[in-house]
Design a protein around this motif. Sequence first.
Motif, short mmCIF file in Angstrom:
data_model
loop_
_atom_site.label_atom_id
_atom_site.label_comp_id
_atom_site.label_asym_id
_atom_site.label_seq_id
_atom_site.Cartn_x
_atom_site.Cartn_y
_atom_site.Cartn_z
N VAL A 125 0.79 -1.24 0.00
CA VAL A 125 0.00 0.00 0.00
C VAL A 125 0.82 1.28 0.00
CG1 VAL A 125 -1.99 -1.07 1.11
CG2 VAL A 125 -0.19 -0.08 2.53
N LYS A 126 2.09 1.23 0.38
CA LYS A 126 2.81 2.50 0.59
C LYS A 126 3.08 3.25 -0.71
CE LYS A 126 7.50 0.53 0.85
NZ LYS A 126 8.65 0.33 1.75
N TRP A 127 3.29 2.53 -1.80
CA TRP A 127 3.67 3.18 -3.05
C TRP A 127 2.49 3.83 -3.77
CZ3 TRP A 127 1.36 1.01 -7.39
CH2 TRP A 127 0.79 -0.26 -7.22
N TRP A 128 1.25 3.54 -3.33
CA TRP A 128 0.11 4.20 -3.99
C TRP A 128 -0.83 4.85 -2.96
CZ3 TRP A 128 -5.03 2.41 -3.51
CH2 TRP A 128 -5.18 1.18 -2.84
N LEU A 129 -1.35 4.09 -2.02
CA LEU A 129 -2.33 4.65 -1.08
C LEU A 129 -1.70 5.59 -0.08
CD1 LEU A 129 -5.23 4.72 -0.06
CD2 LEU A 129 -4.71 2.71 1.35
N LEU A 130 -0.68 5.12 0.65
CA LEU A 130 -0.08 5.95 1.70
C LEU A 130 0.65 7.16 1.13
CD1 LEU A 130 1.33 3.18 4.09
CD2 LEU A 130 -0.89 4.34 4.15
N ALA A 131 1.15 7.03 -0.07
CA ALA A 131 1.95 8.11 -0.65
C ALA A 131 1.12 9.18 -1.36
CB ALA A 131 2.98 7.54 -1.62
N ILE A 132 -0.20 9.01 -1.44
CA ILE A 132 -1.03 9.97 -2.18
C ILE A 132 -0.84 11.41 -1.70
CG2 ILE A 132 -3.42 10.71 -2.58
CD1 ILE A 132 -4.16 7.79 -3.00
N PRO A 133 -0.87 11.69 -0.38
CA PRO A 133 -0.64 13.09 0.04
C PRO A 133 0.72 13.63 -0.41
CG PRO A 133 -1.53 11.79 1.85
CD PRO A 133 -1.16 10.82 0.77
N GLN A 134 1.73 12.76 -0.39
CA GLN A 134 3.06 13.20 -0.82
C GLN A 134 3.10 13.42 -2.34
OE1 GLN A 134 5.53 14.08 1.00
NE2 GLN A 134 5.30 13.11 3.00
N TYR A 135 2.38 12.61 -3.10
CA TYR A 135 2.34 12.81 -4.54
C TYR A 135 1.74 14.16 -4.90
CZ TYR A 135 3.34 7.82 -5.24
OH TYR A 135 3.94 6.58 -5.25
N ILE A 136 0.75 14.57 -4.14
CA ILE A 136 0.13 15.88 -4.38
C ILE A 136 1.15 16.99 -4.16
CG2 ILE A 136 -1.63 17.49 -3.58
CD1 ILE A 136 -3.35 15.03 -2.86
N VAL A 137 1.92 16.87 -3.07
CA VAL A 137 2.95 17.87 -2.79
C VAL A 137 4.03 17.86 -3.87
CG1 VAL A 137 4.74 18.58 -1.15
CG2 VAL A 137 2.54 17.74 -0.30
N VAL A 138 4.50 16.67 -4.25
CA VAL A 138 5.56 16.56 -5.25
C VAL A 138 5.08 17.09 -6.60
CG1 VAL A 138 6.91 14.91 -6.62
CG2 VAL A 138 6.81 14.69 -4.15
N GLY A 139 3.80 16.84 -6.94
CA GLY A 139 3.27 17.38 -8.17
C GLY A 139 3.33 18.90 -8.19
N PHE A 140 3.09 19.52 -7.04
CA PHE A 140 3.17 20.97 -6.94
C PHE A 140 4.62 21.45 -7.00
CE2 PHE A 140 3.80 24.65 -4.07
CZ PHE A 140 3.13 25.62 -4.81
N LEU A 183 15.68 25.73 -2.92
CA LEU A 183 15.58 24.76 -4.00
C LEU A 183 16.10 23.39 -3.58
CD1 LEU A 183 16.63 26.97 -7.04
CD2 LEU A 183 14.52 25.65 -6.88
N LEU A 184 17.20 23.37 -2.83
CA LEU A 184 17.73 22.09 -2.37
C LEU A 184 16.76 21.43 -1.38
CD1 LEU A 184 20.43 20.57 -3.02
CD2 LEU A 184 20.22 22.89 -3.92
N GLY A 185 16.09 22.23 -0.58
CA GLY A 185 15.09 21.67 0.32
C GLY A 185 13.93 21.03 -0.44
N LEU A 186 13.49 21.67 -1.50
CA LEU A 186 12.41 21.12 -2.33
C LEU A 186 12.86 19.83 -3.01
CD1 LEU A 186 11.03 24.36 -4.04
CD2 LEU A 186 10.19 23.23 -1.97
N ALA A 187 14.08 19.83 -3.53
CA ALA A 187 14.61 18.63 -4.18
C ALA A 187 14.75 17.49 -3.18
CB ALA A 187 15.96 18.94 -4.84
N ARG A 188 15.16 17.80 -1.96
CA ARG A 188 15.33 16.79 -0.91
C ARG A 188 13.98 16.17 -0.54
NH1 ARG A 188 18.36 19.74 2.17
NH2 ARG A 188 20.28 18.78 1.37
N TRP A 189 12.97 17.00 -0.41
CA TRP A 189 11.63 16.50 -0.10
C TRP A 189 11.18 15.54 -1.21
CZ3 TRP A 189 7.59 19.94 2.66
CH2 TRP A 189 6.40 19.23 2.85
N THR A 190 11.35 15.96 -2.46
CA THR A 190 10.93 15.14 -3.59
C THR A 190 11.68 13.81 -3.62
OG1 THR A 190 10.44 17.14 -4.86
CG2 THR A 190 10.68 15.10 -6.10
#
Length: 228
Positions: A125-140, A183-190
């Motif tokens: 579940v982690k790669w799709w369900l649990l990660a959905i909130p993070q995918y939204i952030v990374v998309g932004f 920028l490095l902080g954003l890249a690190r999060w991603t």
Amino acid sequence: MTAPPAPASPVRLEASLDPRLSRWLWLVKWLLAIPHYIVLFFLGIAFVLVTIVAFFAILFTARYPRSLFDFNVGVMRWNWRVTYYAHTALGTDRYPPFTLADVPDYPAHFDVAYPERLSRGLVLVKWWLLAIPQYIVVGFLAGGWGSGEHGWRGGGLMPFLSLVAVVILAFTARYPGHLYDFLLGLARWTARVMAYAALMTDQYPPFRLDMGGQEPSTAKVPAPDLSK
């Protein structure tokens, strides 16, 4: 009472800014990086296939085969060097090396601590369900990613801020330091999100912006004041 320190992330993304950057080379770095794009296209396909194999290995054995793990880390490392040179931050004029291995004297580094065991349940579940909130952030932040972790599709915050930084560089001959750290902080999060989605860690990526070129060290809890 002092809050306990945040746990160190198993994902390490670091970089150092060249002391002197060309004011105009950034205009053609994307063109110079075309040979890397070709290699990363095929490495990206291999990355996806290896991750699928790793999925079943973790599901049945609770272990990520070390050779497959090292290969995928190498692909992400290669991608980080290329994107740091040509897209994210554009903080170096040194051409990226063609290797999966870490290059100690290159200004961009990436690594993931190898996990001895991984949860069999989480891998479902982690790669799709649990990660959905993070995918939204990374998309932004990044504006979307190409398959295999090898490029942006554009439209995110990072490409925009990277452009702002190099335009300032072109007119002032100075790279804005605070923007670089951001920028490095954003890249690190991603990168943390992508490593989690690629099944390389069970530690959920924090909703935290750790800025700067170096990974934050785990803060020490101060000793109590016995004089009171």
